[in-house]
Write a protein that holds these residues in place. Structure first.
Motif, short mmCIF file in Angstrom:
data_model
loop_
_atom_site.label_atom_id
_atom_site.label_comp_id
_atom_site.label_asym_id
_atom_site.label_seq_id
_atom_site.Cartn_x
_atom_site.Cartn_y
_atom_site.Cartn_z
N THR A 1 10.13 -7.56 17.25
CA THR A 1 8.85 -8.28 17.26
C THR A 1 8.45 -8.64 15.84
OG1 THR A 1 7.50 -6.29 17.06
CG2 THR A 1 8.10 -7.00 19.31
N LEU A 2 7.63 -9.65 15.73
CA LEU A 2 7.11 -10.06 14.44
C LEU A 2 6.28 -8.93 13.82
CD1 LEU A 2 6.82 -12.26 12.33
CD2 LEU A 2 4.89 -13.16 13.62
N ASP A 3 5.51 -8.23 14.64
CA ASP A 3 4.70 -7.12 14.13
C ASP A 3 5.56 -6.03 13.50
OD1 ASP A 3 2.33 -8.31 14.90
OD2 ASP A 3 2.13 -7.15 16.75
N THR A 4 6.66 -5.68 14.17
CA THR A 4 7.55 -4.65 13.62
C THR A 4 8.18 -5.12 12.32
OG1 THR A 4 8.04 -3.77 15.82
CG2 THR A 4 9.59 -3.22 14.08
N ALA A 5 8.69 -6.34 12.31
CA ALA A 5 9.33 -6.88 11.10
C ALA A 5 8.35 -6.93 9.94
CB ALA A 5 9.90 -8.27 11.39
N GLN A 6 7.14 -7.37 10.19
CA GLN A 6 6.13 -7.46 9.13
C GLN A 6 5.74 -6.06 8.64
OE1 GLN A 6 3.13 -9.89 11.04
NE2 GLN A 6 3.84 -11.71 9.96
N ALA A 7 5.65 -5.10 9.53
CA ALA A 7 5.29 -3.74 9.12
C ALA A 7 6.36 -3.14 8.21
CB ALA A 7 5.09 -2.85 10.36
N VAL A 8 7.62 -3.36 8.55
CA VAL A 8 8.71 -2.85 7.72
C VAL A 8 8.68 -3.52 6.35
CG1 VAL A 8 11.22 -2.71 7.44
CG2 VAL A 8 10.19 -2.25 9.67
N GLN A 9 8.55 -4.84 6.32
CA GLN A 9 8.56 -5.55 5.05
C GLN A 9 7.38 -5.15 4.16
OE1 GLN A 9 11.10 -7.48 3.86
NE2 GLN A 9 12.08 -6.67 5.69
N ALA A 10 6.22 -4.99 4.77
CA ALA A 10 5.04 -4.58 4.00
C ALA A 10 5.23 -3.19 3.40
CB ALA A 10 3.79 -4.62 4.88
N ARG A 11 5.78 -2.28 4.19
CA ARG A 11 5.97 -0.91 3.69
C ARG A 11 7.06 -0.85 2.63
NH1 ARG A 11 4.90 3.05 1.30
NH2 ARG A 11 5.25 5.16 2.07
#
Length: 70
Positions: free
Chosen positions: A27-37
């Motif tokens: 999901t976009l949410d998962t991908a964005q969370a990983v990249q942000a962290r």
């Protein structure tokens, strides 16, 4: 690239993303969370963001086999 001491939450985020990728359900949410962290950790640790992402993916996707007798 030196060994990086990744925080547990970052490893878990990447594991979740890798599981979703393998299922074809990232999901976009998962991908964005990983990249942000990854970005946050790289800043905190004063490391290259690319080195952090590369090392994290290697750790999660291609773990070293455990030594025999360990």
């Amino acid at each position: 690239m030196a060994d990086i001491d990744f925080p547990d939450d970052l490893i878990e985020l990447e594991r979740s993303a890798w599981t979703e990728i393998q299922r074809g359900e990232l999901t976009l949410d998962t991908a964005q969370a990983v990249q942000a962290r990854i970005t946050e950790f790289a800043r905190e640790a004063e490391l290259s963001r690319l080195d952090v992402e590369t090392g994290l993916k290697k750790l999660v996707r291609h773990p070293e086999p455990e030594a025999e007798g360990a």
